[in-house]
Enzyme design. Sequence first.
Site, short mmCIF file in Angstrom:
data_model
loop_
_atom_site.label_atom_id
_atom_site.label_comp_id
_atom_site.label_asym_id
_atom_site.label_seq_id
_atom_site.Cartn_x
_atom_site.Cartn_y
_atom_site.Cartn_z
N GLY A 48 0.79 -1.22 0.00
CA GLY A 48 0.00 0.00 0.00
C GLY A 48 0.82 1.27 0.00
O GLY A 48 2.01 1.29 -0.37
N CYS A 49 0.19 2.36 0.44
CA CYS A 49 0.78 3.69 0.31
C CYS A 49 2.04 3.88 1.14
O CYS A 49 2.85 4.75 0.84
CB CYS A 49 -0.26 4.75 0.71
SG CYS A 49 -1.71 4.82 -0.37
N ASN A 50 2.22 3.09 2.17
CA ASN A 50 3.41 3.21 3.01
C ASN A 50 4.63 2.54 2.38
O ASN A 50 5.76 2.74 2.82
CB ASN A 50 3.18 2.59 4.38
CG ASN A 50 2.69 1.15 4.30
OD1 ASN A 50 1.49 0.95 4.17
ND2 ASN A 50 3.59 0.17 4.37
N MET A 82 2.06 6.54 5.07
CA MET A 82 1.02 5.85 5.83
C MET A 82 0.24 4.94 4.89
O MET A 82 0.05 5.27 3.72
CB MET A 82 0.06 6.86 6.45
CG MET A 82 0.72 7.88 7.37
SD MET A 82 1.45 9.30 6.47
CE MET A 82 -0.02 10.23 6.07
#
Length: 381
Positions: free
Chosen positions: A160-162, A368
Amino acid sequence: MSQALLPSAVYVPETSPPAGGTPSGAKPKILGAAISVPAESYSQSEILDRFGITDERVRSVFLSGSIERRHLVLPPDGPDGTPLIEAQGALLAKHRAHGVRLAAEAVRATLKEVGADLADVGYLCCVTSTGFLTPGFSAFLIRELGLRHHTGRLDVVGMGCNAGLNGLTAVTGWATAHPGQLAVMVCVEVCSAAYVFDGTMRSSVVNSLFGDGAAALAVAAPGGAGTAGPAGSASGPEVLKFASCIIPDAIEAMRYDWDEQHGRFSFFLDRDIPYVVGAHAETVINRLLDGTGLRRSDIAHWVVHSGGKKVIDSVRVNLGLSRHDVRHTTGVLRDYGNVSSGSFIFSYQRLIEEGVVAPGEHAVLMTMGPGSTIETALVRF
């Protein structure tokens, strides 16, 4: 807080590096960065109009999120003039075709910036969460770019975004063990390959937020006999330390899973995720700075993931940051939307191009994503 919720910290080795590693005290450095986006760019209103969205609730979600434009690979129009509905197979093909192209452009641009050649790349890390490929993007990029067949590689998929900072952890570790050699990380997210257009509020929140793009970083550690070029001089900010925090109680708050109704994967964002992330931001930053002699007020630059207006505001308030501190974060959100794992590199590039950093200043990189997870890195210019 239970032990399971406590953040962890990872240091880039300062002394006693692995055999063949960097000299004592040498740090891997970020040499340069570059981005690539699709040619097509749309305002939020243009997207709503193209898909014929008239529901005022959905339109409000699109128009109230501080995003002005996004680069997207939208489906072509069908005979009736409305965009075609893409099956899961078509979405995976989009992810592969446009992902390889965008990633290759970002890698080439990064190497040009740092004055390196494709033959200089010793390690390639590819990060993505918007589709699944076997072999991964790293294999396709080695073929596409003509990299050496013995190039070390890693694919970070589905975090994901992290995940950009998870990838950077691996890249700096490799660079530390191979002084003078060049490592490249590229985050490539074709978020339009993860869209479901069904008019629901769940889908609309996701569809209003994410954009397509790729971003790459070049990393090297000083040292290495006879090394020349950018890997030898290794100019750029030193990567000093990493710290992580996972919040298992919020493991379902951000997820990419199978939508049985639509026969495809789709992304879900819990409406409370901004507050969950914000509530844990101070803890992980304190852990990042622990033992460094630095306080938050000593950090000159903040490169925070463009996760969305509420996420940015929550992190800013909980860390006591000013709007100026997150100007590049909000600027990237405005111009590109949330580009998932590569967003922080978009902001980092803007910081460098701004020309305000001074030698000796520290910066915090922060991402995050699902888990729920916060990843951080401390760098020194």
